[in-house]
Design a protein around this motif. Sequence first.
Motif, short mmCIF file in Angstrom:
data_model
loop_
_atom_site.label_atom_id
_atom_site.label_comp_id
_atom_site.label_asym_id
_atom_site.label_seq_id
_atom_site.Cartn_x
_atom_site.Cartn_y
_atom_site.Cartn_z
N ASN A 154 0.81 -1.22 0.00
CA ASN A 154 0.00 0.00 0.00
C ASN A 154 0.84 1.27 0.00
OD1 ASN A 154 -2.45 -1.40 0.01
ND2 ASN A 154 -2.41 -1.61 2.25
N VAL B 9 2.85 4.33 -1.21
CA VAL B 9 2.72 5.07 -2.47
C VAL B 9 3.92 4.85 -3.38
CG1 VAL B 9 3.79 7.17 -1.57
CG2 VAL B 9 2.12 7.33 -3.42
N TYR C 289 5.15 2.10 -4.18
CA TYR C 289 4.92 0.91 -5.02
C TYR C 289 3.58 0.96 -5.72
CZ TYR C 289 9.11 -1.02 -3.01
OH TYR C 289 10.42 -1.23 -2.66
N ARG C 290 3.00 2.13 -5.82
CA ARG C 290 1.80 2.33 -6.60
C ARG C 290 2.16 2.26 -8.09
NH1 ARG C 290 0.19 8.13 -5.74
NH2 ARG C 290 2.04 8.34 -7.02
N ASN C 291 1.27 1.65 -8.87
CA ASN C 291 1.48 1.52 -10.32
C ASN C 291 2.85 0.89 -10.63
OD1 ASN C 291 -0.99 2.67 -10.85
ND2 ASN C 291 -0.17 4.73 -11.15
N SER D 104 7.76 0.87 -13.10
CA SER D 104 6.96 1.80 -12.29
C SER D 104 6.48 2.92 -13.19
CB SER D 104 7.78 2.37 -11.14
OG SER D 104 7.04 3.36 -10.45
N ASP E 98 5.28 5.58 -11.99
CA ASP E 98 5.42 6.83 -11.24
C ASP E 98 6.87 7.24 -11.05
OD1 ASP E 98 2.73 6.52 -11.06
OD2 ASP E 98 2.70 5.96 -8.95
N MET F 90 -4.08 -2.49 -10.42
CA MET F 90 -4.06 -1.39 -11.39
C MET F 90 -5.26 -1.43 -12.33
SD MET F 90 0.00 -1.50 -12.37
CE MET F 90 -0.20 -0.34 -13.71
N LEU G 101 2.41 10.81 -9.77
CA LEU G 101 1.60 9.81 -10.47
C LEU G 101 1.88 9.90 -11.97
CD1 LEU G 101 -0.68 7.72 -9.95
CD2 LEU G 101 -2.29 9.55 -10.49
N PRO H 119 -5.84 3.61 -2.68
CA PRO H 119 -5.45 2.87 -3.88
C PRO H 119 -6.27 3.34 -5.06
CG PRO H 119 -6.81 1.50 -2.45
CD PRO H 119 -6.54 2.76 -1.69
N THR I 18 -6.94 2.82 -9.36
CA THR I 18 -6.72 2.02 -10.57
C THR I 18 -6.50 2.95 -11.75
OG1 THR I 18 -9.08 1.95 -11.06
CG2 THR I 18 -8.21 0.22 -9.62
#
Length: 1412
Positions: free
Chosen positions: A50, A52, A54-56, A74, A76, A507, A666, A804, A806
């Motif tokens: 969770n 940020v 490792y987002r996307n 990644s 981002d 995602m 992002l 989170p 998508t």
Amino acid sequence: MYVNMSYREVTTKNLKPADWTEVNINTETLNTLQDTKTFEISGGHCYKNNNVQYRNRFIYWRTNKEVLELAEISLDISLVRNHLRLRFTDSAVLNVSLTEHHKAITLLVVTVSSVHRYVFPLKVVGENAGTAAAGQDDLQSQSIFYDVNEKIDDPSAFYVTDGLGTMPTVAASFMSEHAQVAYFAVAYQSKLVLHVMNCVTGSTVTHEVKEPHLMPRFLSSLTGALIRRAESVDAPNSMEFSEIDGKTYLLVVYRSNELRLWAVDTMQTVSTINCSGGAQGAPSAQGPQTNQIRKIDDQNFCVFLSHDDGAEFVCVHLDGTTMPDGSARDLEFIVKHTVVAPQMDLADFDVTLTHIWALWSNAEGDFNVSTIYVGSDQAIEWVSSVLEPPPDRYCLTMEQGIDPREAYCSYIFHPGRFDRTVITKALYMFRRVNLQFDVRQLSMTVLKEQVCQAVEDEIQNEFKEFVVSDEEYLEAATRLWDRFYSCCEQYHIKYSEPIGLSILGPMDAACLIRRQSFALLRPCELLEHVLLIGEQTRDVASILAPCFRNDHTLSQAVAELMRIITQVEKSLPEDVKMELDKKLYQREAPIDLVTKLVGSSIDDDDISPTLPMHTVQELKKQLQNVTNLQDAVDMLLNILCVIEPDAPPPQDYARSTRFLLPTGALFGSEYGISILAETFKQMALIRFSVCRDLLILLCIMEEQDGTDSNGLVTADNYMRSYYTLVWMAVTPISSNTPAGFEASIQRLNRAQLFDGYSRPYSSHVRGYGNDQTTLLCLFLRSKGLFSALAKLLSKAGMQLETEPATLRQTLLQLVTYTNEMLWPESPSYVFPEWLFGTCHQIIVQDYVRLLAVWCEKKAHCRTFMLAVSLLDCGETQKAVLLFQDTAEKVLDDAFLIEHVLKNTPLHGQLKESLELGNDDGPSLEDKKQAVVHYYLKVIQLFEQYSAVDYIIQLALTAISKLGERDPQLPMFQSIVFNNHMHLGHYEEAYHALIYNADISRRKDCLRQLVVTLFQCKSLDLLMKLPYNGLQNEFENIVESRARSMSIDQNEVYNFLYAFHTSKGNMRKAATVMYEQAMRLQVSSNAPKALDKRCSSLLICVNCLNLVDNRYRWIAKPIIGDERVLAMDVDNEDEVPPNDDEVLVLELADIRRELVYVEALKELSHYRKDIAAYEVAGAEELSYLLSSYGLYTAALKLSRGHTFSVLPTFESLAAACVSATEEKDTDAWAWLQNNDLADLPHRNNAADMAWSLLQKLILDNERKDSTLIRKSVVNRLLTMNAFVPKWLYDSYKLNNCRELLHLYVRHNRLLEAADMASEMICAMLGAGSEYFDFQQSINVTTPQLAFPINTMDLLLHALKVNGKEHSEYEVACVQLEEDVARYIETVSRTTSDKMKMAILRNREELQLQTIRQ
């Protein structure tokens, strides 16, 4: 994932080649590659962390024999060292799995001879040790593979399984929930082996899975396996692990379509099911494809079964519910869903609880990705995802007159069309050589040069022995370029072939893994989905209904309209579409183009209509069948609308155009930017095609029964707008700064038109390894993404740091906000301002050109941008016209207000007025002030380009808009003057300053003009200008300049003299020349200073002679020693003179000074230290002149002053004596320094010297004066020299008695005796004409003065000297006789005079008596 929504492939384009970290792993096993038949496998993993960070973010992998390639992506963060290539020496890879735990990713690999476990810790900022040592940004950008070499060398990370006999065929791996144990299942033809690796100790235990006694059929199957029956139906095809309630199970799918569940701890079968026919069904062999199983979670699996007549997907569930008595029941399989597969070959598939994703291929080698919803029991059909087609060679059109090289290069090297690796491989093939380049170090520019050179070499090789025409050359060039393009196309297709599929659940996307790259399958927006699925679905209306407030009638009408639009899209030929695009780029109106298109289709005389006649008729019929057609059209136009027409402009211009985020924004990585840009392009193309097809339908409707013209106009406007968006997405632009960028930016900065707060080429905006990109990508990298994120955070209210999100929530929203920013009629100025700062002038001009005809929004802003661009390109005249057109619209455009009025009081007033809510608008005074500031900014910009003539034009335009008493008027008049000066138009500059309304500015301009004309030596122009009303100021300026300049290089005094002379003011002319002479005296040490001083004084004297007698004087300030004299003379109170006191000089004073300076000038030829004598008096100077033989100069100086000339003559007499006695060997030297012009030439220097003395005595001796002769004779006698005959005679004729006295005085007794005798004789009547008395002693003449004392003294001296020298005695006797004779004569004459006087007296008395 959304039910039955389609997905579309989006590729990452125009990125730098991957930098692979190569690692070789040698387990020292036998080479088994030749004996092993393995397929390329692939997969992926999306992070569930969770954080940020490792987002996307996800990992995909693929294998090729012994090579395993892993890439961490990644969207981002731009990761470093995120590509890892593991090479297992001589050991093919069978299985790969990735498992995510709390703080690590575990990689499990099964090869034919070994099993491996590698742990990669998650690098979370703030949690990992060493974060402070390594910067947070550095740690954030590090991939988990960054320090991979430290993990590979661990001996506990692998276990060798070689030596078990046959080669394994299938394998599976699994990591326990708490990462304590790793399980590896390896299936051989004869057995199934399980390797259990303890992750703590690194030890590995091997088990062989055995058939339980309850299953005799398995024993028979096992027997068949032991005798190597390859066709055995019990051979495993695929395996998966599961962990339920702390127990680990192994699921195995066999060729018999049977699925078995094995308990790992007991090595026994727990449950079995025949997926094709139930638990007790008869075994059946698999079909032509391989059965496969995929794990959804620990209790749900999906099995792909191949049959002879087809294939199917079976979703099974492991049920292990508890019995009523509390005892646990054994696990059993429950079939939940069965889905029939399409009639294609399965390449790979992945499953979630709601969807099945499958990658298919057909007999032609085409691939397809489709998905089906399995979340309910309803039968829902497969929905195909849209894959990107390969580059279409038919889009490459060769127009007449276009060079093939230019056409093919622009197409092949268009950003993102072909990867750099593809072009490099094509170059190898084309050249047919093995020479290879390092693709990472090879830029696109260099690669383009290599390709062009290779093709040119091939052309030359074909014609090296022939002379060919241009047509033959072009034909060969086209053929060879087409061959090279074919090479690129082949490699592109080869490298783009999909090999696997992986769902990225967090995602809401899927990763399509290709041989050399990857692509994302992103969710489609509603309109995109409806158009792409075409006629595949029957529930379009139900999908659209929520968008229309569940109005099913309107939804059905829109669905029918979209279906017809889809038909139009399919019916329209590609060449027609390309032609329409070309015409749109040429700014033709879409309505006119579509009208011609529809007209050519309806016209029966058209031989080859664009749309077949029956198609048009069919479209008409279908349109008639649509209920609420007009409402459907309006609704579709509303969907296509990006900006609300009545949307208010942003209140804060600065906030709407500036937004910055830290690293890790992002979609901030190179992959995220590329995917965002590609998604934008895809959606823009889709919407453009919808607008085009809708416009065609509207034209058909208008031809049929007439329609609302507003709909046509709106569709026309939208079509142009979306074409502009597509143009932005495909227009190539350099990633590097263009030539002259820094110079252009500095010019804008100096003109205060751009402050550089968002430079498009800053350090964080790199080209990502490519020197070419698209306009959209560059915009997103530098400014667009951050601005879109600002809107996303503010409008959507998303907390990206915690929630989170998508791709459907973020990517599609960002595209929407980017559309709003780039929409031509958008109120936002983000894109125009950014484009303005790129200084890519060609693109700026193209952008303005595309919007110039139809888009009125921000028209003034674009006009201003175009003007700046044209100015930067050197088209100054066009720029001036555009700037003038925009001047009156400054307050109508926020861009102009921000850039033109910023840092001015008016800008603050306008901003304050907006904040207070004042809607009255700017006043007339504000508008006038805005125009003034506008022209000032524009003029400052033109100054940066040195466009001086156009600055004058702009300033004159500004003057024409101002009133006569406007306070800004003098400023623009001064600008006109200054730029006329810069151009050298001095007469125009003079006329400009004459009309300046400000007197002080007028004087300043006049001073500048005067100084400039002096500097460029234009004295004739300076002389002839009239200076009406400014003559006194002009004279003051010139005088001030003359006094401020060094006197040694000063021509201003001469100009002033000429100016005053031309005006007839001789007294001022004299004053100027005297001032020059005075400054030469005080300030100059130049060699010719005395010459100039003499000349100045002489001119001054001449000028004063031309002035009336009353004004022949000059007042000069007291300087130097004159001040001291002024204190000594007439200053009894000892009060020092004031600084303002002056000294009045009359003409005689100036003449004396002139004589003095001339004397100094003469002396300067002989003395280098003449400056030391400038303070000497005139008399002292005459002595110096005499000492250097300058007798004529000394005499001239003496005549000019009041001191005696006698010392000069004495010196000259001495010099004559010296020359006579030959003591002066260089007599000619000093003689030549005197005036010898009137003297007869003598060969002897002594004769010449005496002649000079004679002439000077005659010229300088006053009448009836013998001072000079006396002085000369006295000097000669003192020197014991003889007095020259001419001097002797001359002296006798003037004062013989004085001469006699001198002789006696100097003891020249004999000569005195002779002269005395001659004088007595003359007095007695013999030679009186040679003396100064003209008559002798006579009764009738007056009495003569006889020098009695001198005679007595002479006689006495002769007597005294006669005692010793006889000649004195003789002279004494002779003189006594003469004196006696003189006395006798005088006595007689005196007696006679007395008698005569008595007689005369008597006679007078008698006469008086008679008269009485």
